[in-house]
Write a protein that holds these residues in place. Structure first.
Motif, PDB file in Angstrom:
ATOM      1  N   ARG A   9      -3.066 -11.922  -1.880  1.00  0.00           N
ATOM      2  CA  ARG A   9      -2.774 -10.707  -2.348  1.00  0.00           C
ATOM      3  C   ARG A   9      -1.354 -10.338  -2.635  1.00  0.00           C
TER       4      ARG A   9
ATOM      5  N   GLY B 168      -7.064  -8.203  -3.024  1.00  0.00           N
ATOM      6  CA  GLY B 168      -6.415  -7.366  -2.109  1.00  0.00           C
ATOM      7  C   GLY B 168      -7.159  -7.778  -0.600  1.00  0.00           C
TER       8      GLY B 168
ATOM      9  N   ASN C 266      -3.089  -2.910 -11.706  1.00  0.00           N
ATOM     10  CA  ASN C 266      -4.100  -3.213 -12.774  1.00  0.00           C
ATOM     11  C   ASN C 266      -4.008  -4.738 -13.019  1.00  0.00           C
TER      12      ASN C 266
ATOM     13  N   ARG D 230       2.865   3.548  -2.091  1.00  0.00           N
ATOM     14  CA  ARG D 230       1.700   4.154  -1.805  1.00  0.00           C
ATOM     15  C   ARG D 230       0.426   3.731  -2.747  1.00  0.00           C
ATOM     16  N   ALA D 231       0.736   2.975  -3.600  1.00  0.00           N
ATOM     17  CA  ALA D 231      -0.213   2.620  -4.829  1.00  0.00           C
ATOM     18  C   ALA D 231      -1.438   1.975  -4.007  1.00  0.00           C
ATOM     19  N   GLU D 232      -2.441   2.419  -4.567  1.00  0.00           N
ATOM     20  CA  GLU D 232      -3.643   1.694  -3.926  1.00  0.00           C
ATOM     21  C   GLU D 232      -3.876   0.429  -4.386  1.00  0.00           C
ATOM     22  N   SER D 233      -3.464   0.075  -5.709  1.00  0.00           N
ATOM     23  CA  SER D 233      -3.994  -1.118  -6.207  1.00  0.00           C
ATOM     24  C   SER D 233      -2.835  -1.291  -7.520  1.00  0.00           C
TER      25      SER D 233
ATOM     26  N   ILE E  84       1.997  -4.722  -1.619  1.00  0.00           N
ATOM     27  CA  ILE E  84       2.207  -3.377  -2.056  1.00  0.00           C
ATOM     28  C   ILE E  84       3.134  -2.598  -1.069  1.00  0.00           C
TER      29      ILE E  84
END
Length: 274
Positions: free
Chosen positions: A245, A206, A256, A251-254, A248
């Protein structure tokens, strides 16, 4: 765990406490897998792919009567290849296997270790290098995704979960028998070897200033993926040729590890196979 190759018909195995059952069950332990050089494959998907793609490595098949009928497409070829096919009761199979529901079939298969040098000698164009991956399901899923994306091999650090554990083997769904997987690697030495072989190392993180869609993925490269919880340490990121990266847009933080790896591998496959 195997008998004379000429003796293929035997009485059904019905005693869950027998010595053979204990030997097979012992493959759930890493020490036994290392000592014997064998691995337990549970369920029809994995056993089918082992019989199809690595028949010389299959030592024993254990099947219930019902499974022998249901999965005749690979049980009968295994018999014809001279593999040892044992009929077992449901109780025996349950005692042998790590899975709660082994689905009527399991196999003992010889391991086939490979080296980084052997992989690089094949002039690979797409690799994935996993560092400190601890979850068995994640490792197995990445192997499966790499197989589906047409990657040349999967590379796994020494600090990662054991590739031969029953949970990892199950989660590969047979892909373990389709492409090389190199384990026990030291990350610094591996990155150096990749560079020397002309394979760029792309850290998926990220912190990347550019997205995976903004880099040239046509040249040979290896995606470097980090730990599920903390990602890639700075020293590994800085040792890679580029840090990218996955974009995204919501609104997802990350994402898996398994999902991010799949996206990166398919981004490469789309470009390299265009």
């Amino acid at each position: 765990m195997s008998e004379h190759p000429g003796r293929r018909e035997r009485p059904p195995l019905t005693n869950p406490a027998s010595e053979r059952v204990k030997q097979v069950r012992g493959l759930s332990r890493r020490s036994v897998r290392r000592r014997t050089g064998r691995v337990l494959v549970e369920g029809p998907q994995g056993v089918r792919e082992a019989v199809r793609w690595a028949p010389e490595r299959v030592r024993d098949l254990y099947v219930t009567d019902e499974a022998a009928e249901r999965y005749a497409e690979f049980v009968e070829p295994a018999r014809e290849q001279g593999r040892y096919v044992h009929t077992v009761s449901e109780e025996v199979l349950a005692a042998m296997c790590d899975a709660e529901t082994p689905q009527g079939v399991a196999a003992v298969v010889d391991q086939a270790p490979t080296t980084l040098a052997e992989v690089l000698a094949g002039s690979p164009r797409l690799l994935v290098l996993l560092t400190h991956v601890r979850d068995p399901g994640n490792l197995g899923t990445v192997v499966r995704a790499a197989d589906a994306a047409g990657a040349d091999a999967v590379l796994v650090s020494a600090a990662s979960v054991d590739l031969t554990s029953p949970k990892v083997v199950r989660s590969t769904a047979g892909s373990l028998f389709h492409l090389p997987v190199v384990t026990g690697l030291e990350i610094g030495a591996t990155l150096a070897a990749l560079s020397q072989a002309g394979v760029r190392s792309l850290a998926a993180d990220g912190a990347g200033s550019r997205t995976i869609d903004e880099s040239d993925l046509t040249a040979p490269h290896a995606w470097v993926m980090g730990n599920e919880a903390w990602g890639l340490p700075e020293e590994i990121r800085s040792a890679c040729d580029e840090v990218l990266r996955v974009p995204i847009h919501g609104r997802a933080e990350s994402l898996n590890l398994a999902m991010a790896s799949t996206i990166c591998l398919y981004a490469s496959a789309r470009v390299q196979r265009a």
